[in-house]
Design a protein around this motif. Sequence first.
Motif, short mmCIF file in Angstrom:
data_model
loop_
_atom_site.label_atom_id
_atom_site.label_comp_id
_atom_site.label_asym_id
_atom_site.label_seq_id
_atom_site.Cartn_x
_atom_site.Cartn_y
_atom_site.Cartn_z
N GLU A 264 3.63 30.98 18.45
CA GLU A 264 5.04 31.26 18.77
C GLU A 264 5.14 31.95 20.12
N ALA A 265 4.38 31.41 21.07
CA ALA A 265 4.23 32.06 22.37
C ALA A 265 5.40 31.84 23.30
N LEU B 139 18.19 16.49 14.65
CA LEU B 139 18.29 17.83 15.23
C LEU B 139 17.14 18.14 16.18
N GLN B 140 16.26 17.16 16.41
CA GLN B 140 15.22 17.29 17.43
C GLN B 140 15.56 16.46 18.67
N CYS B 141 16.76 15.91 18.72
CA CYS B 141 17.17 15.05 19.83
C CYS B 141 18.35 15.68 20.56
N TRP C 169 9.21 23.05 15.00
CA TRP C 169 9.36 24.44 15.44
C TRP C 169 10.04 24.51 16.80
N VAL C 170 9.72 23.59 17.69
CA VAL C 170 10.37 23.57 19.00
C VAL C 170 11.88 23.47 18.84
N ALA C 171 12.33 22.54 18.00
CA ALA C 171 13.77 22.38 17.79
C ALA C 171 14.36 23.63 17.13
N TRP C 172 13.64 24.20 16.17
CA TRP C 172 14.11 25.43 15.52
C TRP C 172 14.28 26.54 16.54
N LYS C 173 13.30 26.70 17.42
CA LYS C 173 13.36 27.74 18.46
C LYS C 173 14.56 27.55 19.37
N ASN C 174 14.75 26.33 19.85
CA ASN C 174 15.81 26.10 20.82
C ASN C 174 17.19 26.23 20.21
#
Length: 396
Positions: free
Chosen positions: A323-324, A210-212, A171-176
């Motif tokens: 999702e804060a 895609l998380q790097c 989710w972090v990678a998706w958000k960014n």
Amino acid sequence: MKRTFVIGVGLTTFDKPGTRAGDYPDWVREAGTAALEDAGVDYEHVRQAYAGYVYGDSTSGQRAVYELGLTGIPVINVNNNCATGSTALFLARQAVAHGVVDCALAVGFEKMQPGSLSAVYTDRTNPLDRHLGRMGEIRPRESAPFGPEMFGNAGRDHMARYGSTPDHFLWVAWKNHKHSVANPYAQFQTEYSLAEIAGSRVIHDPLTKLQCSPTSDGAGAAVIASEEFVRRTRCWDRAIEITGQSMVTDFESSFSAETDCMRIVGSHMSQEAADRAYREAGIRPEEVDVCELHDCFSTNEIITYEALGFAEEGKGHLLVEREATTYGGGGPVVNPSGGLIAKGHPLGATGLAQCAELTWQLRGDAGRRQVEGADVALQHNLGLGGAAVVTVYRRP
């Protein structure tokens, strides 16, 4: 110490290595000129310059800064691994805050090779030998590049100890990546689905490609000035105050018998740097509206939520569940630029890019990325080997 302000910022686009036209002096000319124009001052006003880069020959800083002018000022070359850009900023702020000069320039740039980072010199001690050696005692070494291995192992420790899962890191990678769509400077400007991120090539479990953060070419710059200089040049309309700043290096806890992979990649450094910066600024973590933090890998963003005080220890992944840390989430909006994962990571320029993004956010000039009502901003830049630099910004 005297009050210090960012009065001008400039940035090039961040690009895949080998695809950006020109060379590093051209990129510094572009970013530095933009910063000076943004500040409304000439290069002759600058009394010291700090030039940050990791990959380059000696005095590359002079060669780069000479594109802005030849005035005989001190130019200090800075290298602090991935925290190089924020270290240049730290030194420029120190010079102004202690009255050495009234106006200083921090620039950062990088011309990188494609692919994962690796050691350049193999005939001498690796500066990460203690970090890699201690990590290998905790988790057996694997064949992945050292960066994803170190931060992937930190994520594994977080999952084992606190119950986070690979989905939290996805989710972090998706958000960014979603945030980066609104950033014209970003190397990636594509919104990927969670399935696409999960389905990209595994680099070191739980991290997929895609998380790097990618290697990148580019440059950034910031003009730092005293209150007297701001008053004299009448640039209050663009001045953003640095109200707190701290740099911290490794403690014994990074290598002790009780350590874990999260500490080895700097969680304790980040926590202490944040605590000191908060104290100087006189604020609490819950007062931060917008944050650019060092998400070199998605695992590190969640670990850093805890280090910066946005969540209690072991509960950073609960921010993801709410999702804060995106727009409308109720917490600080984290990495509205897309972060290192999507914006790119030219090592020497990263800290200056974070500074530029937060300056634009606090001025209300971030366009589609704007965090509504942003008044307090936090910057976190990390370099293994090691250094963590945390900076607090506020509208004056």
